[in-house]
Design a protein around this motif. Sequence first.
Motif, PDB file in Angstrom:
ATOM      1  N   THR A  55      50.818  10.120  80.524  1.00 16.64           N
ATOM      2  CA  THR A  55      52.227  10.375  80.858  1.00 16.64           C
ATOM      3  C   THR A  55      53.019  10.656  79.584  1.00 16.64           C
ATOM      4  N   LEU A  58      52.197  14.126  78.206  1.00 15.13           N
ATOM      5  CA  LEU A  58      52.935  15.209  78.886  1.00 15.13           C
ATOM      6  C   LEU A  58      54.396  15.205  78.440  1.00 15.13           C
ATOM      7  N   THR A  79      49.162  16.571  92.994  1.00 13.66           N
ATOM      8  CA  THR A  79      48.772  15.956  91.721  1.00 13.66           C
ATOM      9  C   THR A  79      49.270  14.529  91.685  1.00 13.66           C
ATOM     10  N   PHE A  80      48.787  13.768  90.691  1.00 21.57           N
ATOM     11  CA  PHE A  80      49.378  12.461  90.430  1.00 21.57           C
ATOM     12  C   PHE A  80      50.835  12.691  90.005  1.00 21.57           C
ATOM     13  N   ALA A  82      52.838  11.699  87.924  1.00 17.93           N
ATOM     14  CA  ALA A  82      53.239  11.801  86.511  1.00 17.93           C
ATOM     15  C   ALA A  82      53.454  13.251  86.081  1.00 17.93           C
ATOM     16  N   SER A  83      52.699  14.198  86.660  1.00 16.78           N
ATOM     17  CA  SER A  83      52.874  15.607  86.255  1.00 16.78           C
ATOM     18  C   SER A  83      54.323  16.002  86.469  1.00 16.78           C
ATOM     19  N   VAL A 125      47.824  22.041  86.711  1.00 14.64           N
ATOM     20  CA  VAL A 125      47.094  20.758  86.672  1.00 14.64           C
ATOM     21  C   VAL A 125      45.649  21.065  87.065  1.00 14.64           C
ATOM     22  N   CYS A 153      44.759  15.923  82.395  1.00 21.58           N
ATOM     23  CA  CYS A 153      44.539  14.467  82.410  1.00 21.58           C
ATOM     24  C   CYS A 153      43.267  14.065  83.150  1.00 21.58           C
ATOM     25  N   GLN A 154      42.788  14.929  84.075  1.00 22.31           N
ATOM     26  CA  GLN A 154      41.584  14.594  84.841  1.00 22.31           C
ATOM     27  C   GLN A 154      40.409  15.486  84.440  1.00 22.31           C
ATOM     28  N   SER A 175      44.573  12.241  79.660  1.00 23.47           N
ATOM     29  CA  SER A 175      44.733  10.793  79.872  1.00 23.47           C
ATOM     30  C   SER A 175      43.382  10.120  79.656  1.00 23.47           C
ATOM     31  N   TYR A 177      43.048   6.955  80.883  1.00 26.33           N
ATOM     32  CA  TYR A 177      43.186   5.805  81.778  1.00 26.33           C
ATOM     33  C   TYR A 177      41.789   5.317  82.200  1.00 26.33           C
ATOM     34  N   LYS A 180      39.086   7.450  84.050  1.00 30.02           N
ATOM     35  CA  LYS A 180      38.884   8.865  83.712  1.00 30.02           C
ATOM     36  C   LYS A 180      37.475   9.148  83.171  1.00 30.02           C
ATOM     37  N   GLY A 187      45.515   5.414  77.410  1.00 29.93           N
ATOM     38  CA  GLY A 187      45.468   6.257  76.217  1.00 29.93           C
ATOM     39  C   GLY A 187      45.743   7.698  76.584  1.00 29.93           C
ATOM     40  N   TYR A 310      46.152  11.942  97.041  1.00 33.61           N
ATOM     41  CA  TYR A 310      47.525  12.464  97.122  1.00 33.61           C
ATOM     42  C   TYR A 310      47.878  12.849  98.549  1.00 33.61           C
TER      43      TYR A 310
HETATM   44  C1  LIG Z   1      46.910  14.765  86.838  1.00 33.32           C
HETATM   45  C2  LIG Z   1      47.450  13.614  86.055  1.00 33.32           C
HETATM   46  N1  LIG Z   1      48.531  13.780  85.293  1.00 33.32           N
HETATM   47  C3  LIG Z   1      49.031  12.770  84.546  1.00 33.32           C
HETATM   48  C4  LIG Z   1      48.470  11.526  84.551  1.00 33.32           C
HETATM   49  C5  LIG Z   1      49.084  10.429  83.757  1.00 33.32           C
HETATM   50  O1  LIG Z   1      48.206   9.806  82.896  1.00 33.32           O
HETATM   51  P1  LIG Z   1      48.331   8.229  82.562  1.00 33.32           P
HETATM   52  O2  LIG Z   1      48.022   7.452  83.786  1.00 33.32           O
HETATM   53  O3  LIG Z   1      47.363   8.026  81.448  1.00 33.32           O
HETATM   54  O4  LIG Z   1      49.742   8.014  82.107  1.00 33.32           O
HETATM   55  C6  LIG Z   1      47.337  11.300  85.327  1.00 33.32           C
HETATM   56  C7  LIG Z   1      46.664   9.967  85.332  1.00 33.32           C
HETATM   57  O5  LIG Z   1      46.302   9.373  86.248  1.00 33.32           O
HETATM   58  C8  LIG Z   1      46.826  12.354  86.117  1.00 33.32           C
HETATM   59  O6  LIG Z   1      45.749  12.166  86.896  1.00 33.32           O
END
Ligand SMILES: Cc1ncc(COP(=O)(O)O)c(C=O)c1O
Length: 378
Positions: A55, A58, A79-80, A82-83, A125, A153-154, A175, A177, A180, A187, A310
């Motif tokens: 996060t 980004l 997407t997650f 955070a994007s 993404v 991130c993935q 990411s 996490y 991952k 991280g 999602y």
């Molecule tokens: C597509 C995507 N974007 C952003 C993130 C954010 O990463 P983090 O969880 O390390 O902050 C993730 C993590 O799960 C993600 O899967």
Amino acid sequence: MIYVAKPIVESEEIQAVKEVLKSGMLAEGKVSREFEKKYSEYIGVKYSTVTSNGTTALHTALEAMNIQPGDEVITSPFTFIASANTIAMIGAIPIFVDIDPFTYNIDPELIEAAITPKTKAIMPVHIFGMPADMKQIMEIAEKHDLLVLEDACQAHGAEIGGRKVGSFGDAAAFSFYATKNMMTGEGGMITTNNEELYDNATMVKNHGRGKKGGYSHFQIGYNFRMLDIVSALGIVQLERLPDVIRAQRKNAEEFSKVVNEIDVLTPQKELDGMKSAYHVYAPVLDSDYLTRDDVIDKFRNHDIGARSVYTLPCHKQDTYLNISSWRWAKFVDYPDYSKLQLPNSERIGNQHFQIPSHASINEDERKQILTAIQDIFC
Ligand SMILES: Cc1ncc(COP(=O)(O)O)c(C=O)c1O
């Protein structure tokens, strides 16, 4: 139960962390510089900088690209969150463009219609580790003079034509996490070939400090730094990554041989020349006699931790339905997200399910998953 993720932590990881702990130099420093150098070499870029998570990677990259409040950034709704949230965090406006129903990635054919005079960037993404169509996306970006930030991130280790994702856009964010392809618990990393963007990012993530460190500050910034303890883990995990990707791809290949024979299932599609990292293996169900939740329950009865991720794409999340309560809404004109209809994201959200495909699955477990697929659908 076979869970959807199982981080690999062996004696090498423990030894690497121990060494940093013993050195007494715990915060971001020389181990992080070594991690960045090795990560740049792996991805095939000139510069990398560590961050505290994906996060903040980004967020930092968007600020380093000088995206301003009120600017529009085009991204995927599937997407997650955070994007999208990192775009909104800096006061910019996430513009959601529907996905391709086979790759689950942003549909390049729909991007141009979403471009306005306020558009500054595209954030594709690489969802589930599947590369987005970077060739088309970069052509569109060039034509309209837009920046591109890959949300990778993935997708550590995913490739297009032999080139790693994270090396196509102006910058990319990763990411580390705990679940991952390579992980450090928490991280992140930004990769780029642009020296100015790299310099900006290193300032944004470190309170606007210049290259020399110390207590001279040149702009507002954050503490989004990484610990050297964490980078030490990252270096070991990076060494494991090629084997991890190989194992995940083998699992996906074996599952897809069976899934492709089942009328009601369609696996995520890998376009020609692309190599997914298969961070997530998630086919789509299209059945009159089984619901997605039935399927998940049946896998769990086989001791397989299936799930959906999602189910609600970003534009259907309360965060965006209630965007008027977000602090930037006083200054920024957000679209009415409740009016958005993005049928492919909504359908894939409702109909996909994930089964474990991670690298720690052994031969017996792979057989157990294959038997379950056959029992449930055949
Ligand atoms: C597509 C995507 N974007 C952003 C993130 C954010 O990463 P983090 O969880 O390390 O902050 C993730 C993590 O799960 C993600 O899967």
